[in-house]
Motif scaffolding. Structure first.
Motif, PDB file in Angstrom:
ATOM      1  N   LEU A  43       1.008  -1.195   0.038  1.00  0.00           N
ATOM      2  CA  LEU A  43      -0.012  -0.096  -0.005  1.00  0.00           C
ATOM      3  C   LEU A  43       0.921   1.179  -0.010  1.00  0.00           C
ATOM      4  O   LEU A  43       0.610   2.337  -0.670  1.00  0.00           O
ATOM      5  CB  LEU A  43      -0.806  -0.121   1.124  1.00  0.00           C
ATOM      6  N   SER A  44       2.084   1.297   0.732  1.00  0.00           N
ATOM      7  CA  SER A  44       3.017   2.169   0.639  1.00  0.00           C
ATOM      8  C   SER A  44       3.355   2.618  -0.580  1.00  0.00           C
ATOM      9  O   SER A  44       3.495   3.741  -1.143  1.00  0.00           O
ATOM     10  CB  SER A  44       4.155   2.053   1.691  1.00  0.00           C
ATOM     11  N   SER A  45       3.559   1.458  -1.409  1.00  0.00           N
ATOM     12  CA  SER A  45       4.183   1.597  -2.867  1.00  0.00           C
ATOM     13  C   SER A  45       3.214   2.371  -3.731  1.00  0.00           C
ATOM     14  O   SER A  45       3.507   3.110  -4.613  1.00  0.00           O
ATOM     15  CB  SER A  45       4.490   0.275  -3.332  1.00  0.00           C
ATOM     16  N   LEU A  46       1.867   1.945  -3.327  1.00  0.00           N
ATOM     17  CA  LEU A  46       0.730   2.333  -4.093  1.00  0.00           C
ATOM     18  C   LEU A  46       0.921   3.896  -4.092  1.00  0.00           C
ATOM     19  O   LEU A  46       0.591   4.583  -5.018  1.00  0.00           O
ATOM     20  CB  LEU A  46      -0.489   1.622  -3.767  1.00  0.00           C
ATOM     21  N   PHE A  47       0.646   4.390  -2.718  1.00  0.00           N
ATOM     22  CA  PHE A  47       0.636   5.893  -2.619  1.00  0.00           C
ATOM     23  C   PHE A  47       1.926   6.525  -3.104  1.00  0.00           C
ATOM     24  O   PHE A  47       1.525   7.775  -3.701  1.00  0.00           O
ATOM     25  CB  PHE A  47       0.456   6.296  -1.002  1.00  0.00           C
ATOM     26  N   PHE A  48       3.096   5.951  -2.935  1.00  0.00           N
ATOM     27  CA  PHE A  48       4.251   6.739  -3.600  1.00  0.00           C
ATOM     28  C   PHE A  48       4.077   6.701  -5.016  1.00  0.00           C
ATOM     29  O   PHE A  48       4.686   7.767  -5.549  1.00  0.00           O
ATOM     30  CB  PHE A  48       5.528   6.127  -3.015  1.00  0.00           C
ATOM     31  N   SER A  49       3.580   5.456  -5.691  1.00  0.00           N
ATOM     32  CA  SER A  49       3.551   5.662  -7.152  1.00  0.00           C
ATOM     33  C   SER A  49       2.598   6.726  -7.570  1.00  0.00           C
ATOM     34  O   SER A  49       2.592   7.172  -8.577  1.00  0.00           O
ATOM     35  CB  SER A  49       2.907   4.364  -7.750  1.00  0.00           C
ATOM     36  N   LEU A  50       1.297   6.837  -6.879  1.00  0.00           N
ATOM     37  CA  LEU A  50       0.427   7.895  -7.307  1.00  0.00           C
ATOM     38  C   LEU A  50       1.215   9.463  -7.091  1.00  0.00           C
ATOM     39  O   LEU A  50       0.756  10.368  -7.851  1.00  0.00           O
ATOM     40  CB  LEU A  50      -0.558   7.777  -6.338  1.00  0.00           C
ATOM     41  N   CYS A  51       1.956   9.516  -5.972  1.00  0.00           N
ATOM     42  CA  CYS A  51       2.604  10.801  -6.068  1.00  0.00           C
ATOM     43  C   CYS A  51       3.511  11.247  -7.288  1.00  0.00           C
ATOM     44  O   CYS A  51       3.576  12.097  -7.934  1.00  0.00           O
ATOM     45  CB  CYS A  51       3.764  10.757  -4.579  1.00  0.00           C
ATOM     46  N   SER A  52       4.235  10.123  -7.844  1.00  0.00           N
ATOM     47  CA  SER A  52       4.561  10.120  -8.985  1.00  0.00           C
ATOM     48  C   SER A  52       3.807  10.569 -10.330  1.00  0.00           C
ATOM     49  O   SER A  52       4.215  11.549 -11.120  1.00  0.00           O
ATOM     50  CB  SER A  52       5.560   8.917  -9.409  1.00  0.00           C
ATOM     51  N   VAL A  53       2.552   9.886 -10.051  1.00  0.00           N
ATOM     52  CA  VAL A  53       1.666  10.383 -11.310  1.00  0.00           C
ATOM     53  C   VAL A  53       1.222  11.791 -11.089  1.00  0.00           C
ATOM     54  O   VAL A  53       1.032  12.391 -12.179  1.00  0.00           O
ATOM     55  CB  VAL A  53       0.610   9.365 -10.957  1.00  0.00           C
ATOM     56  N   ILE A  54       1.159  12.156  -9.764  1.00  0.00           N
ATOM     57  CA  ILE A  54       0.994  13.828  -9.711  1.00  0.00           C
ATOM     58  C   ILE A  54       1.901  14.590 -10.143  1.00  0.00           C
ATOM     59  O   ILE A  54       1.747  15.509 -10.770  1.00  0.00           O
ATOM     60  CB  ILE A  54       0.406  13.867  -8.164  1.00  0.00           C
ATOM     61  N   VAL A  55       3.055  14.217 -10.061  1.00  0.00           N
ATOM     62  CA  VAL A  55       4.426  15.009 -10.361  1.00  0.00           C
ATOM     63  C   VAL A  55       4.386  15.073 -11.730  1.00  0.00           C
ATOM     64  O   VAL A  55       4.548  16.215 -12.273  1.00  0.00           O
ATOM     65  CB  VAL A  55       5.481  14.325  -9.790  1.00  0.00           C
ATOM     66  N   LYS A  56       4.039  13.996 -12.270  1.00  0.00           N
ATOM     67  CA  LYS A  56       4.180  13.976 -14.017  1.00  0.00           C
ATOM     68  C   LYS A  56       2.879  14.780 -14.632  1.00  0.00           C
ATOM     69  O   LYS A  56       3.188  15.102 -15.509  1.00  0.00           O
ATOM     70  CB  LYS A  56       4.223  12.389 -14.313  1.00  0.00           C
ATOM     71  N   GLY A  57       1.852  14.705 -13.845  1.00  0.00           N
ATOM     72  CA  GLY A  57       0.597  15.067 -14.372  1.00  0.00           C
ATOM     73  C   GLY A  57       0.546  16.742 -14.065  1.00  0.00           C
ATOM     74  O   GLY A  57      -0.067  17.497 -15.055  1.00  0.00           O
ATOM     75  N   LEU A  58       1.132  17.293 -13.243  1.00  0.00           N
ATOM     76  CA  LEU A  58       1.110  18.725 -12.923  1.00  0.00           C
ATOM     77  C   LEU A  58       2.012  19.613 -13.780  1.00  0.00           C
ATOM     78  O   LEU A  58       3.133  20.068 -13.346  1.00  0.00           O
ATOM     79  CB  LEU A  58       1.189  18.866 -11.364  1.00  0.00           C
ATOM     80  N   VAL A  59       2.034  19.482 -15.208  1.00  0.00           N
ATOM     81  CA  VAL A  59       2.867  20.243 -15.907  1.00  0.00           C
ATOM     82  C   VAL A  59       2.967  21.421 -15.936  1.00  0.00           C
ATOM     83  O   VAL A  59       4.079  22.317 -16.301  1.00  0.00           O
ATOM     84  CB  VAL A  59       2.406  19.896 -17.577  1.00  0.00           C
ATOM     85  N   ASP A  60       2.033  22.447 -15.132  1.00  0.00           N
ATOM     86  CA  ASP A  60       2.262  23.712 -15.083  1.00  0.00           C
ATOM     87  C   ASP A  60       2.813  24.216 -13.852  1.00  0.00           C
ATOM     88  O   ASP A  60       3.082  25.299 -13.418  1.00  0.00           O
ATOM     89  CB  ASP A  60       0.912  24.514 -14.952  1.00  0.00           C
ATOM     90  N   ILE A  61       3.480  23.193 -12.846  1.00  0.00           N
ATOM     91  CA  ILE A  61       4.081  23.533 -11.588  1.00  0.00           C
ATOM     92  C   ILE A  61       5.372  23.022 -11.790  1.00  0.00           C
ATOM     93  O   ILE A  61       5.544  21.654 -12.269  1.00  0.00           O
ATOM     94  CB  ILE A  61       3.444  23.040 -10.503  1.00  0.00           C
ATOM     95  N   ASN A  62       6.548  23.657 -11.237  1.00  0.00           N
ATOM     96  CA  ASN A  62       7.828  23.155 -11.524  1.00  0.00           C
ATOM     97  C   ASN A  62       8.127  22.046 -10.520  1.00  0.00           C
ATOM     98  O   ASN A  62       7.672  22.073  -9.669  1.00  0.00           O
ATOM     99  CB  ASN A  62       8.732  24.372 -11.131  1.00  0.00           C
ATOM    100  N   PRO A  63       9.024  20.922 -11.113  1.00  0.00           N
ATOM    101  CA  PRO A  63       9.045  19.768 -10.169  1.00  0.00           C
ATOM    102  C   PRO A  63       9.807  20.188  -9.073  1.00  0.00           C
ATOM    103  O   PRO A  63       9.682  19.515  -7.854  1.00  0.00           O
ATOM    104  CB  PRO A  63      10.023  18.920 -11.092  1.00  0.00           C
ATOM    105  N   MET A  64      10.539  21.171  -8.992  1.00  0.00           N
ATOM    106  CA  MET A  64      11.216  21.629  -7.679  1.00  0.00           C
ATOM    107  C   MET A  64      10.337  22.115  -6.771  1.00  0.00           C
ATOM    108  O   MET A  64      10.421  21.977  -5.487  1.00  0.00           O
ATOM    109  CB  MET A  64      12.347  22.732  -8.082  1.00  0.00           C
ATOM    110  N   GLU A  65       9.406  22.799  -7.134  1.00  0.00           N
ATOM    111  CA  GLU A  65       8.217  23.242  -6.231  1.00  0.00           C
ATOM    112  C   GLU A  65       7.243  22.298  -5.644  1.00  0.00           C
ATOM    113  O   GLU A  65       7.062  22.123  -4.451  1.00  0.00           O
ATOM    114  CB  GLU A  65       7.423  24.280  -7.009  1.00  0.00           C
ATOM    115  N   LEU A  66       7.250  21.143  -6.415  1.00  0.00           N
ATOM    116  CA  LEU A  66       6.463  19.914  -6.195  1.00  0.00           C
ATOM    117  C   LEU A  66       6.931  19.208  -5.155  1.00  0.00           C
ATOM    118  O   LEU A  66       6.771  18.666  -4.062  1.00  0.00           O
ATOM    119  CB  LEU A  66       5.967  19.209  -7.212  1.00  0.00           C
ATOM    120  N   ALA A  67       8.646  19.069  -5.239  1.00  0.00           N
ATOM    121  CA  ALA A  67       9.340  18.461  -4.442  1.00  0.00           C
ATOM    122  C   ALA A  67       9.104  18.873  -2.805  1.00  0.00           C
ATOM    123  O   ALA A  67       9.226  18.194  -1.748  1.00  0.00           O
ATOM    124  CB  ALA A  67      10.745  18.336  -4.758  1.00  0.00           C
TER     125      ALA A  67
END
Length: 348
Positions: A43-67
């Motif tokens: 389940l931890s992997s599921l949540f962390f993988s969804l975090c990666s999806v959000i990072v990839k999907g939010l194209v209008d926000i800089n990755p450094m800010e998302l970090a």
């Protein structure tokens, strides 16, 4: 994902809290679920993988800010734990190593976020997930530890897997599609995505080495320093590149909140799983992150993995699983039946 870097420090910290460990063991027995720790790790992997999806999907926000929002999920669960255990937040004698660990860990995670944005999600996840395999190289260089035949084999398998995923023209020629020319969902993925992913892996491998020097510290101390340092670091980086701004109202802002929540849940579930199960099986269960990444890549981004990517992922995941199994076998008593079954992995 970089969350695997915390496996050893969680285990070290948990050893200082036998009472909570016994309570969780009783809870596990009450539910009559011997694999509860593995389930929580998945389940931890599921949540962390969804975090990666959000990072990839939010194209209008800089990755450094998302970090920076990701680091909130690291810091929040650590603060009450460090207060409850009355641990010194910035202990003397460990400060330089602690700061260096924070710097390398933060830089590695920011690079991983950049990689998620600029290359296929599953490919980036596989490369970043190979971190534990490269630890043997830096342990040999900095700690003068022996690099066994087993380490050499897993390193070679991982390197071949990474080459198959990135497909550099220097090796495959111009006939094979590379990250510089492939197009997914109308976007061109340049060479800096794979460079960021590989750099993140190397930073992460060095974090493992530093964690060995910090193994006497409670895990909450390391996590509190990591989260606090990372927030300041990402603030400075975002300000210097002009990416310091609030996400747009509506969809983006809600996804940023979800990113923080999923990071928090993933970190807590990883902690609980390590309190119920040994680090080796948990590390293997965390390989589910790769499976989820391939699923999300197809469902959300319409990116079909190539045969090269699948073969490379198989090699890398195999190396990680073998490394985790060996670490687990070494931690078991000599008379353990599980250790006897894994005896071939202990041969150097």
């Amino acid at each position: 994902m970089p969350e695997n870097l915390e496996l050893h420090q969680f285990v070290d910290g948990i050893r200082h809290s036998e009472t909570s460990h016994k309570l969780l063991t009783r809870f596990k027995a009450t539910l009559n679920c011997p694999y509860l720790g593995i389930i929580l790790a998945t389940l931890s992997s599921l949540f962390f993988s969804l975090c990666s999806v959000i990072v990839k999907g939010l194209v209008d926000i800089n990755p450094m800010e998302l970090a920076s929002f990701r680091f909130v999920g690291v810091l929040l669960p650590a603060i009450p734990i460090v207060i409850y255990n009355r641990q010194p937040v910035f202990p003397e004698g460990k400060r330089v190593i602690l700061l260096l660990r924070c710097f390398l860990g933060t830089t590695g995670l920011m690079l991983s976020f950049y990689a998620f944005r600029h290359m296929p999600l599953a490919d980036a996840s596989v490369i970043i997930f190979s971190t534990p395999v490269f630890v043997a190289i830096f342990a040999r260089v900095f700690l003068k530890e022996q690099c066994s035949l087993f380490n050499i084999v897993t390193i070679v398998l991982t390197l071949v897997g990474v080459v198959l995923i990135t497909r550099p023209p220097l090796v495959f020629g111009d006939a094979a599609p590379s990250m510089e020319t492939e197009r997914f969902s109308g976007k061109t993925y340049d060479i800096w995505g794979p460079v960021a992913a590989i750099s993140s892996t190397l930073f992460g491998a060095n974090v493992y080495i530093l964690l060995r020097a910090l193994k006497g510290l409670h895990f909450s101390v390391i996590m509190t320093n990591f989260g606090a340092f990372a927030l300041v670091y990402t603030f400075i980086v975002c300000r210097s590149i002009g990416a310091l701004c609030w996400p747009a109202c509506g969809h983006d802002r809600w996804l940023v909140v979800v990113l923080g929540i999923f990071s928090f849940l993933g970190q807590i579930l990883l902690t609980l799983s390590l309190q119920m199960e040994q680090a080796g099986p948990v590390a293997i269960a965390r390989c589910a992150d790769i499976v989820f990444a391939f699923i999300w890549q197809i469902l959300f981004f319409g990116e079909t993995p190539t045969g090269f990517s699948l073969l490379g992922a198989l090699l890398v995941v195999s190396s990680v699983i073998l490394t985790a199994l060996k670490k687990w076998a070494m931690s078991l008593p000599r008379e353990s039946s599980a250790r006897k079954r894994l005896r071939y992995l202990l041969l150097d």
